[in-house]
Design a protein around this motif. Structure first.
Motif, PDB file in Angstrom:
ATOM      1  N   VAL A 294     -34.884   7.327  27.095  1.00 44.84           N
ATOM      2  CA  VAL A 294     -34.972   6.447  25.928  1.00 44.84           C
ATOM      3  C   VAL A 294     -34.341   7.125  24.706  1.00 44.84           C
ATOM      4  N   LEU A 295     -34.609   8.409  24.534  1.00 43.98           N
ATOM      5  CA  LEU A 295     -34.036   9.128  23.395  1.00 43.98           C
ATOM      6  C   LEU A 295     -32.511   9.177  23.471  1.00 43.98           C
ATOM      7  N   PHE A 296     -31.968   9.377  24.664  1.00 42.83           N
ATOM      8  CA  PHE A 296     -30.513   9.374  24.824  1.00 42.83           C
ATOM      9  C   PHE A 296     -29.945   7.990  24.524  1.00 42.83           C
ATOM     10  N   GLN A 297     -30.641   6.953  24.955  1.00 38.38           N
ATOM     11  CA  GLN A 297     -30.172   5.593  24.671  1.00 38.38           C
ATOM     12  C   GLN A 297     -30.163   5.329  23.171  1.00 38.38           C
ATOM     13  N   VAL A 298     -31.199   5.755  22.481  1.00 34.26           N
ATOM     14  CA  VAL A 298     -31.253   5.561  21.032  1.00 34.26           C
ATOM     15  C   VAL A 298     -30.140   6.365  20.363  1.00 34.26           C
ATOM     16  N   GLY A 299     -29.909   7.565  20.852  1.00 33.18           N
ATOM     17  CA  GLY A 299     -28.804   8.366  20.318  1.00 33.18           C
ATOM     18  C   GLY A 299     -27.464   7.671  20.522  1.00 33.18           C
ATOM     19  N   GLY A 300     -27.306   7.020  21.659  1.00 30.27           N
ATOM     20  CA  GLY A 300     -26.080   6.261  21.918  1.00 30.27           C
ATOM     21  C   GLY A 300     -25.932   5.100  20.950  1.00 30.27           C
ATOM     22  N   LEU A 301     -27.045   4.454  20.613  1.00 32.26           N
ATOM     23  CA  LEU A 301     -26.996   3.358  19.647  1.00 32.26           C
ATOM     24  C   LEU A 301     -26.635   3.876  18.258  1.00 32.26           C
ATOM     25  N   VAL A 302     -27.168   5.034  17.913  1.00 27.89           N
ATOM     26  CA  VAL A 302     -26.831   5.643  16.624  1.00 27.89           C
ATOM     27  C   VAL A 302     -25.336   5.948  16.585  1.00 27.89           C
ATOM     28  N   GLU A 303     -24.793   6.422  17.696  1.00 27.70           N
ATOM     29  CA  GLU A 303     -23.363   6.702  17.767  1.00 27.70           C
ATOM     30  C   GLU A 303     -22.553   5.411  17.657  1.00 27.70           C
ATOM     31  N   LEU A 304     -22.980   4.364  18.374  1.00 29.86           N
ATOM     32  CA  LEU A 304     -22.276   3.079  18.293  1.00 29.86           C
ATOM     33  C   LEU A 304     -22.250   2.539  16.872  1.00 29.86           C
ATOM     34  N   ALA A 305     -23.325   2.751  16.145  1.00 28.31           N
ATOM     35  CA  ALA A 305     -23.406   2.269  14.768  1.00 28.31           C
ATOM     36  C   ALA A 305     -22.595   3.147  13.811  1.00 28.31           C
ATOM     37  N   GLY A 306     -22.051   4.266  14.313  1.00 31.99           N
ATOM     38  CA  GLY A 306     -21.251   5.152  13.483  1.00 31.99           C
ATOM     39  C   GLY A 306     -22.088   6.005  12.545  1.00 31.99           C
ATOM     40  N   LEU A 307     -23.305   6.314  12.968  1.00 34.64           N
ATOM     41  CA  LEU A 307     -24.214   7.047  12.090  1.00 34.64           C
ATOM     42  C   LEU A 307     -24.458   8.496  12.508  1.00 34.64           C
ATOM     43  N   LEU A 308     -23.670   9.018  13.414  1.00 38.88           N
ATOM     44  CA  LEU A 308     -23.892  10.393  13.858  1.00 38.88           C
ATOM     45  C   LEU A 308     -23.730  11.400  12.727  1.00 38.88           C
ATOM     46  N   ASP A 309     -22.806  11.148  11.837  1.00 40.79           N
ATOM     47  CA  ASP A 309     -22.536  12.087  10.751  1.00 40.79           C
ATOM     48  C   ASP A 309     -23.290  11.743   9.478  1.00 40.79           C
ATOM     49  N   CYS A 310     -24.151  10.749   9.556  1.00 39.71           N
ATOM     50  CA  CYS A 310     -24.922  10.316   8.382  1.00 39.71           C
ATOM     51  C   CYS A 310     -25.950  11.379   8.006  1.00 39.71           C
ATOM     52  N   ASP A 311     -26.251  11.464   6.725  1.00 36.91           N
ATOM     53  CA  ASP A 311     -27.292  12.365   6.250  1.00 36.91           C
ATOM     54  C   ASP A 311     -28.606  12.012   6.950  1.00 36.91           C
ATOM     55  N   LYS A 312     -29.298  13.009   7.460  1.00 34.36           N
ATOM     56  CA  LYS A 312     -30.527  12.763   8.227  1.00 34.36           C
ATOM     57  C   LYS A 312     -31.593  12.055   7.400  1.00 34.36           C
ATOM     58  N   GLY A 313     -31.735  12.451   6.155  1.00 34.32           N
ATOM     59  CA  GLY A 313     -32.716  11.809   5.291  1.00 34.32           C
ATOM     60  C   GLY A 313     -32.398  10.340   5.055  1.00 34.32           C
ATOM     61  N   ALA A 314     -31.120  10.060   4.817  1.00 35.87           N
ATOM     62  CA  ALA A 314     -30.698   8.675   4.595  1.00 35.87           C
ATOM     63  C   ALA A 314     -30.889   7.846   5.860  1.00 35.87           C
ATOM     64  N   LEU A 315     -30.549   8.438   6.994  1.00 37.35           N
ATOM     65  CA  LEU A 315     -30.720   7.731   8.271  1.00 37.35           C
ATOM     66  C   LEU A 315     -32.194   7.431   8.522  1.00 37.35           C
TER      67      LEU A 315
END
Length: 134
Positions: free
Chosen positions: A48-69
């Motif tokens: 489940v965590l990997f799937q959520v990480g994949g969704l974060v990547e699809l949304a283009g948020l991998l490089d987003c500030d952690k606090g903002a995310l």
């Protein structure tokens, strides 16, 4: 000659030892099952965590500030408290489902093109053994 009491005492002692061995085996089996259950639960959670990480990547948020995310995710969680009937939830769901469907179609298209470009081995390409004459 062994008296009945001695015979029963010996039988009792033997049975007690067998019971101790059986109990130890039962404890061992329970521990093994608990270990397997924990491993299974851990694997399911990791999936489940990997799937959520994949969704974060699809949304283009991998490089987003952690606090903002995290703040954004908290806002989403608060909005979702209103349930799946809310207009915002439906809007997000439609947008997300559309991107996932597009991605899946692209993946299938790429897989199909790859399969089509791989030429099957024809009879003319067969390797014939060379016969040497003495």
């Amino acid at each position: 000659m062994v008296s009945k009491v001695e015979r029963l005492q010996k039988q009792y002692t033997e049975n007690l030892e067998k019971a101790k061995i059986a109990k130890a085996e039962l404890v061992k089996l329970r521990r093994e099952q608990e270990r397997k259950d924990k491993a299974s639960a851990r694997k399911a959670r990791n999936r489940v965590l990997f799937q959520v990480g994949g969704l974060v990547e699809l949304a283009g948020l991998l490089d987003c500030d952690k606090g903002a995310l995290l703040g954004g995710l908290l806002a989403v969680a608060k909005t979702l408290e209103h349930g799946p009937e809310s207009a915002r939830f439906q809007e997000w769901k439609q947008s997300g489902d559309a991107l996932l469907a597009k991605r899946e179609a692209e993946r299938k298209s790429t897989t199909q093109k790859t399969a089509e470009t791989e030429a099957p081995v024809s009879e003319s390409a067969e390797i014939h053994p060379v016969h040497h004459q003495p």
